[in-house]
Design an enzyme around this catalytic site. Structure first.
Site, mmCIF file in Angstrom:
data_model
loop_
_atom_site.group_PDB
_atom_site.id
_atom_site.type_symbol
_atom_site.label_atom_id
_atom_site.label_comp_id
_atom_site.label_asym_id
_atom_site.label_seq_id
_atom_site.Cartn_x
_atom_site.Cartn_y
_atom_site.Cartn_z
ATOM 1 N N ASP A 104 0.915 -1.061 0.003
ATOM 2 C CA ASP A 104 0.166 -0.108 0.168
ATOM 3 C C ASP A 104 0.855 1.181 -0.096
ATOM 4 O O ASP A 104 2.388 1.165 0.357
ATOM 5 C CB ASP A 104 -0.874 0.050 1.315
ATOM 6 C CG ASP A 104 -1.672 1.130 1.446
ATOM 7 O OD1 ASP A 104 -2.473 1.786 0.401
ATOM 8 O OD2 ASP A 104 -1.770 1.911 2.498
ATOM 9 N N ASP A 161 -0.200 5.216 0.793
ATOM 10 C CA ASP A 161 -0.465 5.984 2.154
ATOM 11 C C ASP A 161 -0.699 5.337 3.190
ATOM 12 O O ASP A 161 -1.429 4.477 3.442
ATOM 13 C CB ASP A 161 -1.685 6.771 1.837
ATOM 14 C CG ASP A 161 -1.714 7.996 0.454
ATOM 15 O OD1 ASP A 161 -0.828 8.703 0.464
ATOM 16 O OD2 ASP A 161 -2.222 7.495 -0.632
ATOM 17 N N THR A 211 -2.309 0.978 -4.609
ATOM 18 C CA THR A 211 -2.774 2.379 -3.928
ATOM 19 C C THR A 211 -4.312 2.445 -4.494
ATOM 20 O O THR A 211 -4.637 2.412 -5.575
ATOM 21 C CB THR A 211 -1.993 3.689 -3.967
ATOM 22 O OG1 THR A 211 -2.617 4.664 -3.201
ATOM 23 C CG2 THR A 211 -1.721 3.933 -5.513
ATOM 24 N N SER A 212 -4.975 3.185 -3.325
ATOM 25 C CA SER A 212 -6.548 3.404 -3.854
ATOM 26 C C SER A 212 -6.489 4.885 -4.475
ATOM 27 O O SER A 212 -7.628 5.497 -4.763
ATOM 28 C CB SER A 212 -7.309 3.499 -2.442
ATOM 29 O OG SER A 212 -7.345 1.951 -2.091
ATOM 30 N N LYS A 271 -10.392 -0.944 -2.369
ATOM 31 C CA LYS A 271 -10.304 -1.901 -1.318
ATOM 32 C C LYS A 271 -11.606 -1.531 -0.553
ATOM 33 O O LYS A 271 -11.865 -0.763 -0.345
ATOM 34 C CB LYS A 271 -8.862 -1.516 -0.415
ATOM 35 C CG LYS A 271 -7.756 -1.564 -1.144
ATOM 36 C CD LYS A 271 -6.513 -1.071 -0.570
ATOM 37 C CE LYS A 271 -5.170 -0.797 -1.426
ATOM 38 N NZ LYS A 271 -4.047 -0.309 -0.740
ATOM 39 N N ASP A 305 -1.766 -0.667 6.039
ATOM 40 C CA ASP A 305 -1.890 0.115 7.497
ATOM 41 C C ASP A 305 -3.252 0.189 8.017
ATOM 42 O O ASP A 305 -3.578 0.385 9.003
ATOM 43 C CB ASP A 305 -1.044 1.301 7.506
ATOM 44 C CG ASP A 305 -1.990 2.328 6.370
ATOM 45 O OD1 ASP A 305 -2.522 3.437 7.162
ATOM 46 O OD2 ASP A 305 -2.201 2.305 5.401
#
Length: 218
Positions: A16, A18, A109-110, A141, A166
């Site tokens: 991931d 961020d 990543t989103s 996600k 995270d």
């Protein structure tokens, strides 16, 4: 140094962005707070839930009458691209990924690609060859498709990979993909209960390439 997953090695590592490789919480929450104020919404009521999710999904979850989630998400993203003050790498992250073979790791990543690239540049982290962003997946996600796609682009299956995450949504995505999960807690403000191994950051982590080409985490 003990193995992180006893008796297990991995074909590739999936990260991931961020909250895991870098922290953009300060910048993101500034932007979302300004945006929410336009609608008379107290951002504190939803800020903990935006992390690890696509902006459009977060806007939809607020169910604001008369709002076009796609248009608002685009406006938020543009504001986030402009505001990267305070974005920084998680301790040890740059050094850790620099030790990995280029064809054995990916970022998942989103964030939209333009925003993801901007934040990586701000944090001083080079983008990998396989880089999955919001545009690449129909569902964000906790749907596992993002991690499955990253593994497939690297030539493997997700259940042969380790995922570094995270946020709860991302952790669930990694679990659903069948991957091993490592939780990075550098940006957590409160204790986090999880059955997965946790590390505060990457300074205590080491990845080595075994003689058979597989990755061992310690």
């Amino acid at each position: 140094m003990d193995a992180l997953f006893q008796g297990r090695s991995f074909a590739a590592l999936l990260f991931d962005m961020d909250g895991t490789l870098l922290s953009s919480i300060e910048a993101a929450e500034r932007v979302w707070t300004r945006w929410a104020a336009q609608f008379g919404i107290d951002a504190r009521t939803f800020l903990p839930d935006i992390h690890g999710r696509r902006a459009v999904d977060s806007v939809r979850r607020l169910n604001i009458p008369g709002v076009d989630p796609e248009a608002e998400a685009e406006a938020i993203t543009l504001a986030e691209i402009e505001d990267v003050a305070g974005v920084h790498a998680i301790p040890g992250a740059r050094e850790f990924v620099a030790t990995l073979p280029k064809d054995r790791w990916a970022i998942v990543t989103s964030a939209p690609r333009a925003l993801a690239v901007r934040r990586l540049e701000a944090a001083g982290i080079a983008a990998p060859e396989v880089f999955i962003t919001a545009e690449d997946i129909p569902r964000g996600k906790p749907d596992p498709a993002c991690y499955q796609l990253a593994a497939r682009k690297l030539g493997w299956t997700a259940d042969d990979c380790a995922v570094f995450e995270d946020a709860p949504a991302g952790i669930r995505a990694g679990e659903a993909a069948g991957a091993a999960v490592v939780v990075i807690t550098a940006t957590h403000q409160h204790p986090f209960e999880t059955p997965h191994p946790t590390r505060a950051d990457f300074r205590s982590l080491h990845a080595s390439v075994r003689d058979d080409g597989r990755l061992q985490l310690r």
